[in-house]
Design a protein around this motif. Structure first.
Motif, PDB file in Angstrom:
ATOM      1  N   SER A   4       0.761  -1.083   0.050  1.00 37.02           N
ATOM      2  CA  SER A   4       0.070   0.077  -0.184  1.00 37.02           C
ATOM      3  C   SER A   4       0.720   1.211  -0.087  1.00 37.02           C
ATOM      4  N   LEU A   5       1.944   1.363   0.780  1.00 40.03           N
ATOM      5  CA  LEU A   5       2.884   2.421   0.751  1.00 40.03           C
ATOM      6  C   LEU A   5       3.624   2.443  -0.704  1.00 40.03           C
ATOM      7  N   TYR A   6       4.094   1.512  -1.459  1.00 42.68           N
ATOM      8  CA  TYR A   6       4.451   1.425  -2.699  1.00 42.68           C
ATOM      9  C   TYR A   6       3.620   2.061  -3.714  1.00 42.68           C
ATOM     10  N   LYS A   7       2.372   1.658  -3.415  1.00 48.74           N
ATOM     11  CA  LYS A   7       1.006   2.090  -4.497  1.00 48.74           C
ATOM     12  C   LYS A   7       1.032   3.543  -4.036  1.00 48.74           C
ATOM     13  N   LYS A   8       0.898   4.090  -2.951  1.00 45.75           N
ATOM     14  CA  LYS A   8       0.991   5.464  -2.685  1.00 45.75           C
ATOM     15  C   LYS A   8       1.884   6.402  -3.138  1.00 45.75           C
ATOM     16  N   LEU A   9       3.298   5.913  -3.031  1.00 47.51           N
ATOM     17  CA  LEU A   9       4.287   6.512  -3.578  1.00 47.51           C
ATOM     18  C   LEU A   9       4.198   6.623  -5.206  1.00 47.51           C
ATOM     19  N   LEU A  10       3.984   5.448  -5.798  1.00 50.91           N
ATOM     20  CA  LEU A  10       3.814   5.601  -7.266  1.00 50.91           C
ATOM     21  C   LEU A  10       2.755   6.623  -7.551  1.00 50.91           C
ATOM     22  N   THR A  11       1.457   6.637  -7.076  1.00 49.07           N
ATOM     23  CA  THR A  11       0.528   7.533  -7.294  1.00 49.07           C
ATOM     24  C   THR A  11       1.072   8.700  -7.069  1.00 49.07           C
ATOM     25  N   ALA A  12       1.743   9.108  -5.965  1.00 45.96           N
ATOM     26  CA  ALA A  12       2.473  10.647  -5.855  1.00 45.96           C
ATOM     27  C   ALA A  12       3.344  10.786  -6.936  1.00 45.96           C
ATOM     28  N   ALA A  13       4.239   9.963  -7.398  1.00 50.20           N
ATOM     29  CA  ALA A  13       5.014  10.034  -8.603  1.00 50.20           C
ATOM     30  C   ALA A  13       4.123  10.630  -9.915  1.00 50.20           C
ATOM     31  N   TYR A  14       3.166   9.659 -10.161  1.00 52.68           N
ATOM     32  CA  TYR A  14       2.271  10.364 -11.235  1.00 52.68           C
ATOM     33  C   TYR A  14       1.727  11.517 -10.993  1.00 52.68           C
ATOM     34  N   GLY A  15       1.250  12.044  -9.847  1.00 51.33           N
ATOM     35  CA  GLY A  15       0.469  13.080  -9.464  1.00 51.33           C
ATOM     36  C   GLY A  15       1.385  14.489  -9.416  1.00 51.33           C
ATOM     37  N   PHE A  16       2.725  14.196  -9.304  1.00 50.87           N
ATOM     38  CA  PHE A  16       3.920  15.132  -9.442  1.00 50.87           C
ATOM     39  C   PHE A  16       3.948  15.766 -10.736  1.00 50.87           C
ATOM     40  N   TYR A  17       4.083  14.503 -11.449  1.00 48.21           N
ATOM     41  CA  TYR A  17       4.452  14.804 -13.036  1.00 48.21           C
ATOM     42  C   TYR A  17       2.981  15.409 -13.740  1.00 48.21           C
ATOM     43  N   ILE A  18       2.033  15.049 -13.353  1.00 48.70           N
ATOM     44  CA  ILE A  18       0.837  15.536 -13.902  1.00 48.70           C
ATOM     45  C   ILE A  18       0.841  17.045 -13.566  1.00 48.70           C
ATOM     46  N   VAL A  19       0.900  17.254 -12.210  1.00 47.62           N
ATOM     47  CA  VAL A  19       0.707  18.770 -11.721  1.00 47.62           C
ATOM     48  C   VAL A  19       1.827  19.610 -12.480  1.00 47.62           C
ATOM     49  N   LEU A  20       3.030  18.954 -12.629  1.00 49.83           N
ATOM     50  CA  LEU A  20       4.275  19.648 -13.110  1.00 49.83           C
ATOM     51  C   LEU A  20       3.894  20.074 -14.625  1.00 49.83           C
ATOM     52  N   SER A  21       3.513  19.128 -15.328  1.00 48.20           N
ATOM     53  CA  SER A  21       2.898  19.391 -16.948  1.00 48.20           C
ATOM     54  C   SER A  21       1.774  20.212 -16.850  1.00 48.20           C
ATOM     55  N   ALA A  22       0.762  20.215 -16.078  1.00 50.59           N
ATOM     56  CA  ALA A  22      -0.437  21.148 -16.235  1.00 50.59           C
ATOM     57  C   ALA A  22       0.223  22.616 -15.905  1.00 50.59           C
ATOM     58  N   ALA A  23       0.863  22.695 -14.790  1.00 49.17           N
ATOM     59  CA  ALA A  23       1.499  24.099 -14.479  1.00 49.17           C
ATOM     60  C   ALA A  23       2.280  24.523 -15.576  1.00 49.17           C
ATOM     61  N   TRP A  24       3.188  23.800 -16.359  1.00 50.07           N
ATOM     62  CA  TRP A  24       3.743  24.076 -17.424  1.00 50.07           C
ATOM     63  C   TRP A  24       2.926  24.499 -18.738  1.00 50.07           C
ATOM     64  N   LEU A  25       1.924  23.827 -18.994  1.00 51.04           N
ATOM     65  CA  LEU A  25       0.667  24.049 -19.884  1.00 51.04           C
ATOM     66  C   LEU A  25       0.315  25.253 -19.579  1.00 51.04           C
ATOM     67  N   ILE A  26      -0.274  25.647 -18.250  1.00 52.50           N
ATOM     68  CA  ILE A  26      -0.942  27.038 -18.054  1.00 52.50           C
ATOM     69  C   ILE A  26       0.002  27.981 -18.285  1.00 52.50           C
ATOM     70  N   THR A  27       1.241  27.734 -17.736  1.00 53.23           N
ATOM     71  CA  THR A  27       2.009  28.975 -17.492  1.00 53.23           C
ATOM     72  C   THR A  27       2.741  29.433 -18.921  1.00 53.23           C
ATOM     73  N   SER A  28       2.647  28.373 -19.848  1.00 57.88           N
ATOM     74  CA  SER A  28       3.188  29.105 -21.344  1.00 57.88           C
ATOM     75  C   SER A  28       2.234  29.721 -21.846  1.00 57.88           C
ATOM     76  N   PHE A  29       0.818  29.181 -21.589  1.00 58.26           N
ATOM     77  CA  PHE A  29      -0.384  30.038 -22.247  1.00 58.26           C
ATOM     78  C   PHE A  29      -0.639  31.290 -21.534  1.00 58.26           C
ATOM     79  N   ILE A  41       0.973  16.940 -24.226  1.00 51.64           N
ATOM     80  CA  ILE A  41       1.299  15.353 -24.541  1.00 51.64           C
ATOM     81  C   ILE A  41       1.846  14.645 -23.330  1.00 51.64           C
ATOM     82  N   THR A  42       2.802  15.646 -22.530  1.00 52.24           N
ATOM     83  CA  THR A  42       3.294  14.929 -21.409  1.00 52.24           C
ATOM     84  C   THR A  42       2.078  14.680 -20.337  1.00 52.24           C
ATOM     85  N   LEU A  43       1.104  15.806 -20.512  1.00 53.53           N
ATOM     86  CA  LEU A  43       0.097  15.824 -19.442  1.00 53.53           C
ATOM     87  C   LEU A  43      -0.860  14.323 -19.678  1.00 53.53           C
TER      88      LEU A  43
END
Length: 120
Positions: A4-29, A41-43
């Protein structure tokens, strides 16, 4: 590490990259005034990966993001050395280091997921 800890860390990794790419998309626009297709595409890739959790895709994404994170950290270190370290440089360095750690985690998640499917 428990499953369960492993799955939470994996979900946190996906969440980090999703938030980072969404921030990149919004900031560039918002700031640059253009639509950044690479961030879209990254998002999309990380959103699909968070849904499907394909283990070979984890390995591929981790291998791609590992050198990108290292180069990003080195770029901001050199930029800070030339112009001085301010809060922007510290934030970008911390994002690069977190991305480096999470990309290593994605690479090793391939091994962890492989061993879990073989033992069942």
């Amino acid at each position: 590490m428990s499953q369960s800890l492993y799955k939470k860390l994996l979900t946190a990794a996906y969440g980090f990259y999703i938030v980072l790419s969404a921030a990149w998309l919004i900031t560039s626009f918002a700031v640059g005034g253009y639509f950044n297709y690479i961030s879209l595409i990254t998002l999309g890739i990380f959103s699909a990966q968070a849904y499907y959790r394909h283990r070979i895709a984890n390995l591929a994404l981790g291998i791609i993001l590992l050198p990108a994170s290292i180069l990003g950290a080195l770029f901001f270190l050199s930029w800070g050395g030339k112009s001085g370290f301010d809060s922007f440089i510290y934030v970008m360095l911390s994002l690069s280091v977190v991305s480096l750690i999470l990309s290593i985690f994605l690479v090793f998640s391939y091994l962890r997921l492989s061993f879990n499917t073989e033992s069942k």
